[in-house]
Design an enzyme around this catalytic site. Structure first.
Site, short mmCIF file in Angstrom:
data_model
loop_
_atom_site.label_atom_id
_atom_site.label_comp_id
_atom_site.label_asym_id
_atom_site.label_seq_id
_atom_site.Cartn_x
_atom_site.Cartn_y
_atom_site.Cartn_z
N ARG A 100 42.29 42.05 43.38
CA ARG A 100 42.81 42.37 42.05
C ARG A 100 42.20 43.72 41.68
O ARG A 100 40.98 43.85 41.58
CB ARG A 100 42.40 41.30 41.04
CG ARG A 100 42.75 41.61 39.58
CD ARG A 100 44.27 41.75 39.39
NE ARG A 100 44.62 41.80 37.97
CZ ARG A 100 44.61 42.88 37.22
NH1 ARG A 100 44.23 44.04 37.74
NH2 ARG A 100 44.97 42.82 35.96
N ASP A 105 45.79 47.29 34.56
CA ASP A 105 46.72 46.19 34.33
C ASP A 105 48.13 46.76 34.39
O ASP A 105 48.53 47.56 33.54
CB ASP A 105 46.45 45.56 32.96
CG ASP A 105 46.92 44.12 32.87
OD1 ASP A 105 47.48 43.61 33.85
OD2 ASP A 105 46.72 43.50 31.80
N GLU A 108 53.98 43.25 34.35
CA GLU A 108 54.18 41.99 35.06
C GLU A 108 55.57 41.92 35.68
O GLU A 108 56.57 42.24 35.03
CB GLU A 108 53.98 40.81 34.12
CG GLU A 108 52.55 40.66 33.61
CD GLU A 108 51.59 40.20 34.68
OE1 GLU A 108 52.05 39.75 35.75
OE2 GLU A 108 50.37 40.28 34.45
N ARG A 148 39.83 36.03 42.95
CA ARG A 148 40.20 37.26 43.62
C ARG A 148 39.08 38.29 43.48
O ARG A 148 38.47 38.40 42.42
CB ARG A 148 41.50 37.82 43.04
CG ARG A 148 42.70 36.94 43.24
CD ARG A 148 43.90 37.47 42.48
NE ARG A 148 43.66 37.51 41.04
CZ ARG A 148 44.57 37.88 40.14
NH1 ARG A 148 45.76 38.27 40.55
NH2 ARG A 148 44.29 37.88 38.86
#
Length: 219
Positions: A100, A105, A108, A148
């Protein structure tokens, strides 16, 4: 009453059971905090994972030597799969695990049952172009959700995490960041991408943070 005899040896009373148990627990904790345990397990897809916390899904997770952790930082790995704009699978040194990308970020993708965010597929495609099938170095920062490994990914000395933010295809992660990571370069890159309206920032007021999108669209 006579004065105590200085030559008389003081008898050490045995420790009470409750106190003895408490001391044992405290000693165990102090030892455990001084080391960094690493665990290994295989998931339902046959992929072996490595983490500094035991798998919550597999009670048979085995502890492996601490040297494996340092191997990850010192070795080159090949990116064998890009899942989205901030998650990849790497392989090397007889290891295979999921990364990750720390501090960022990306929009999505939504998975197979939901429509993803704008620019989510663009972020995935650009990340594939940058590192898919290529050798990379990792700088790890412990583990995040789903065990992760959190890491910065470097390809030919280019910080790929930072590159995704600069291209407007990821924002700075809005949750808690590792204490050892310097967020300043990431925040500067995001501010510059916003100013240029690069990538996802071209949406203006319609832009929605991945964190907000996840709350509105629970899995």
């Amino acid at each position: 009453m006579g004065s105590p005899n200085p030559d008389k040896k003081r008898i050490k009373k045995p420790m009470r059971p409750a106190i003895q148990i408490l001391v044992t627990v405290l000693l165990a904790l102090s030892v455990s905090q001084a080391r960094c345990d690493v665990y290994s397990w295989i998931d339902e897809n046959g992929i072996r994972h490595f983490s500094n916390v035991s798998s919550p899904y597999d009670k048979t997770a085995t502890q492996i030597p601490e040297s494996v952790s340092s191997t990850i930082d010192k070795s080159n790995f090949t990116v064998i799969k890009v899942f989205d704009g901030d998650t990849v699978q790497v392989q090397g040194e007889d290891l295979e695990f999921r990364i990750r990308m720390v501090a960022i970020d990306a929009p999505e993708t939504g998975g197979s049952k939901k429509k993803g965010q704008p620019y989510s597929q663009q972020a995935k495609k650009v990340l594939q172009q940058l590192i898919q099938g290529k050798k990379v170095r990792l700088k790890q920062y412990g583990t995040g959700g789903y065990n992760r490994i959190l890491a910065e990914i470097f390809s030919q000395d280019v910080n790929i995490n930072l590159a995704m933010v600069r291209q407007g295809l990821a924002e700075v992660y809005r949750g808690k960041l590792p204490k050892t990571l310097d967020p300043a370069p990431y925040r500067k890159a995001e501010a510059d991408a916003r100013r240029r309206r690069a990538g996802m920032w071209s949406q203006g007021k319609a832009y929605k943070s991945p964190k907000t999108w996840r709350k509105e669209n629970p899995w």
